[in-house]
Structures are given as structure tokens and as C-alpha cells.
Design an enzyme around this catalytic site. Structure first.
Site, PDB file in Angstrom:
ATOM      1  N   GLY A   1       0.839  -1.187   0.000  1.00  0.00           N
ATOM      2  CA  GLY A   1       0.000   0.000   0.000  1.00  0.00           C
ATOM      3  C   GLY A   1       0.873   1.235   0.000  1.00  0.00           C
TER       4      GLY A   1
ATOM      5  N   GLY B   1       1.266   5.335   4.589  1.00  0.00           N
ATOM      6  CA  GLY B   1       0.130   5.650   5.445  1.00  0.00           C
ATOM      7  C   GLY B   1      -1.107   4.810   5.192  1.00  0.00           C
TER       8      GLY B   1
ATOM      9  N   ASP C   1       4.739  -7.209   5.139  1.00  0.00           N
ATOM     10  CA  ASP C   1       4.101  -5.907   4.901  1.00  0.00           C
ATOM     11  C   ASP C   1       4.715  -5.200   3.688  1.00  0.00           C
ATOM     12  OD1 ASP C   1       6.556  -5.103   5.916  1.00  0.00           O
ATOM     13  OD2 ASP C   1       5.710  -3.602   7.276  1.00  0.00           O
TER      14      ASP C   1
END
Length: 378
Positions: A185, A188, A260
Site C-alpha cells: 500500500g 500511510g 508488509d
């Protein structure tokens, strides 16, 4: 990054369809309070402290970001929703559903409305036996005893009869079907928080990017032209080393791994930040590295609109990120989406989380899990 609490709840019912009451309560707890990680077997036990029909009892352990007081308020709402009517008397009464907050991590809470650990748990076999099923490494913070030790000294002589197994709501989401999931992503987007939470909830191994110590990052945000190339090379080297080291510890065919990031993010950021000649050199080096990297079984991209990203960046308060522009975030988003369109070998899932908060709202977290479940079933 906010960490989750481990919460133990005890459930009981002796009115109406007792099994249905328990099952409905489990679903509401999972949807509204936190992620149920383990469910005990179902027990039938005689009423305790008063004459009435026998109870069905069980216990659950769940993960949640909510504080204890908020959990208690949600419990009361769920009990009311399932038809419990609380009288003014303090005497024990039959009930459609009863949910007690037994433990909140290993904290001691002593307030007017909430006492944790539950002050009578050590005297009740119908609480202790189901909790024993959960196989927790939990020690009573007052008595400094494990559940097995509390059972041994329990004064309760009532017999608890095992009835059946109960279904864990997480059983319907077989994430471990993918050995290696990477969450990606924009800056943030919440990928580290989500990856960590899923790893905790599904007992997975984690590979989390170590970016905070990169000495070029604060300098890059002050002078992008000067520090772009050393920054991107530094990131590439760090990511390659970390992925190589961390993934080497695991069995990619047996372990369930949650990351992640995926190393391809290096190329996306480099394409945005580097001058054309620098990017050509970088791409040559990247292609060599990329060929050696294991590919995730599922690549999840968390899309958030730029306005929400800026809010999240401001909220988490990293000083070197506060001058990130909307246009820079737009370029990153577009870079990711262009990359995803070009991938034919990666198993990609895009989830729009612009209007969702999977930290504050359990239903938003379950929405993400459901999107992944549907991807599995396709």
C-alpha cells in the site's frame, strides 16, 4: 504501532435454545468486539448460586484494540441485543445470555463497574474448565497461578459435562492456504498494522520492513534530487538482505508467512524518484535481485485515497513525513496500479480501504478478511 489486547470472555445461557444463544453470541462478539482466536468446547453445568435449569457454558479468547471499558460496554449491548433483561436485584437469575469479562491481558482493573480478573473466576469450574481448553499462557495477576493451578485448588465441586465442539468464526477463512501473503500500500495505508494483526490472529510468521533506521530517508524528504539514488539503493539492499535472511528462516511450503511489503515496491518508488539515467542503472541492478526473490502466493494492495493517506501520515506524526505532498502520493498510487496491471504471474487482490478503519472498527477488519476469503474460493 498500536498493539492488540488478549481478552478472555466466559459465556453462559440457561433459557431458550441454549446452543443457538451461544452460537449467536459468538458471532456478535467476533463481529463487534474483536477477533475470536480460540473457542472452548461447550459444557453443561448446574446452575451456580441458585436453583434453576442447567447452563451451557464456554469461553473464548479474542484479540482487540479496544480498551477494557469499551469492551464491557459492547458486551452489555450484545447481551441486550440477544434478549437479556437485567433486573434491579443482585441475586442470581436465569438468563438468555451472560457474558463475563474474565481477563484483559494480565492487567488488574478495580473500578466501580469493572473488576478484572473476574473476582470469582477461581471459584467457578464452569469458568475455569472452558478456559483450560483455550491453552493460554496466562497467569492470574493477583494469585500468580495458571488456570491448571486454579482448578486444582477450586472449592467448586460441581460437575461440568462436555457437550460438543464449537465452531471458531475464523475457521471459515483458511488464510494459511496461502503460505506467503504480502500486503502492500501507499505511505500511510496501514499495511504494517494490518499485516501484524493478521499474523497475530492467524498465528503466522512475520516479515516486516525495517525502514525507520534508514539514514537517507529524512535527508530525502529535505532534498529529493540529491538523495533519491542513495535512498533507493539503500532500500533495495536492505530489502534484499532482510527478505533473504527472514524467508530463509521459514519453510515456504509449510510455514504461514505474512509480509508488509514485496520487493517490487523498490522499483515503483525508484521510477518516481529517480532521474531517467539513474533509473536505467537502478533497473538493471533490480532485475538481478528480483529474479532471486520468492514470489508471494497472494499479493494484497490496500488502496486508500490521497486525502485519507495525508490524514494518516499526519496522525502518526513522523516528522520527516510531514511535508509529503499529495502529488507525490498520487504518483505512488498510480505506480502501484500500473505495476499491478502489468503482472500476469502474481495473484493480486486490490482492496479499497479508503472509507474503512480496521483498527477502530472490527467489521472493517472482517470485511478485509472476507475479501481475501472470496479470493481463496474463486
Amino acid at each position: 504501532m498500536k498493539s492488540q489486547h488478549q481478552v478472555v470472555l466466559s459465556l453462559g445461557t440457561n433459557q431458550g435454545n441454549r446452543l443457538q444463544n451461544i452460537e449467536n453470541c459468538l458471532q456478535l462478539i467476533h463481529r463487534e468486539i474483536g477477533t475470536i482466536i480460540k473457542v472452548s468446547k461447550l459444557y453443561e453445568t448446574p446452575s451456580w448460586g441458585f436453583e434453576s435449569d442447567a447452563f451451557y457454558n464456554c469461553a473464548v479468547v479474542l484479540h482487540t484494540f479496544s480498551p477494557a471499558k469499551k469492551i464491557l460496554n459492547k458486551i452489555l449491548r450484545i447481551e441486550k441485543q440477544l434478549g437479556r433483561v437485567r433486573g434491579n436485584t443482585l441475586e442470581y437469575q436465569p438468563r438468555v445470555i451472560d457474558v463475563d469479562l474474565i481477563a484483559f491481558d494480565e492487567e488488574i482493573i478495580d473500578s466501580e463497574k469493572l473488576q478484572v480478573p473476574h473476582p470469582l473466576m477461581q471459584n467457578r469450574n464452569f469458568v475455569l474448565l472452558p478456559i483450560l481448553d483455550l491453552n493460554l499462557n496466562w497467569v492470574h495477576p493477583v494469585f500468580h497461578k495458571k488456570i491448571t493451578e486454579l482448578l486444582e485448588i477450586s472449592p467448586d465441586e460441581s460437575v461440568c459435562t462436555e457437550i460438543q465442539k464449537l465452531e471458531n468464526p475464523l475457521d471459515s477463512i483458511p488464510l494459511e492456504q496461502f503460505n506467503y501473503i504480502a500486503f502492500e500500500g501507499n505511505i500511510g495505508a496501514g499495511k504494517t498494522t494490518l499485516a501484524t494483526k493478521i499474523a497475530e490472529d492467524f498465528n503466522a510468521k512475520t516479515v516486516l520492513e525495517r525502514f525507520a533506521d534508514n539514514p537517507f530517508l529524512p535527508k530525502f524528504y529535505e532534498d529529493q534530487n540529491r538523495y533519491a539514488f542513495p535512498l533507493e539503493m539503500s532500500f533495495l539492499a536492505d530489502r534484499y538482505k532482510q527478505l533473504s535472511d527472514d524467508l530463509a528462516q521459514f519453510d515456504l511450503f509449510k510455514d504461514f508467512i505474512v509480509a508488509d511489503y514485496h520487493i517490487f515496491k523498490s522499483l515503483i518508488f525508484a521510477k518516481i524518484t529517480l532521474a531517467e539515467d539513474e533509473y536505467r542503472l537502478y533497473r538493471t541492478l533490480f532485475d538481478i535481485v528480483y529474479r532471486e526473490m520468492p514470489k508471494p502466493d497472494l499479493y494484497v494492495y490496500l488502496y486508500q485515497n490521497t486525502e485519507r493517506l495525508l490524514e494518516n501520515i499526519k496522525k502518526r506524526g513522523r516528522s520527516y513525513e510531514q511535508n509529503i505532498s499529495a502529488s507525490y502520493l498520487d504518483k505512488i498510487n498510480n505506480g502501484y496500479l500500473d505495476y499491478i496491471k502489468s503482472q500476469t504471474e502474481l495473484n493480486v487482490l486490490i482492496i479499497d480501504v479508503s472509507d474503512r478503519d480496521f483498527v477502530k472498527n472490527q467489521e472493517d477488519y472482517l470485511y478485509i478478511l472476507e475479501e481475501i476469503r472470496q479470493k481463496i474460493s474463486r
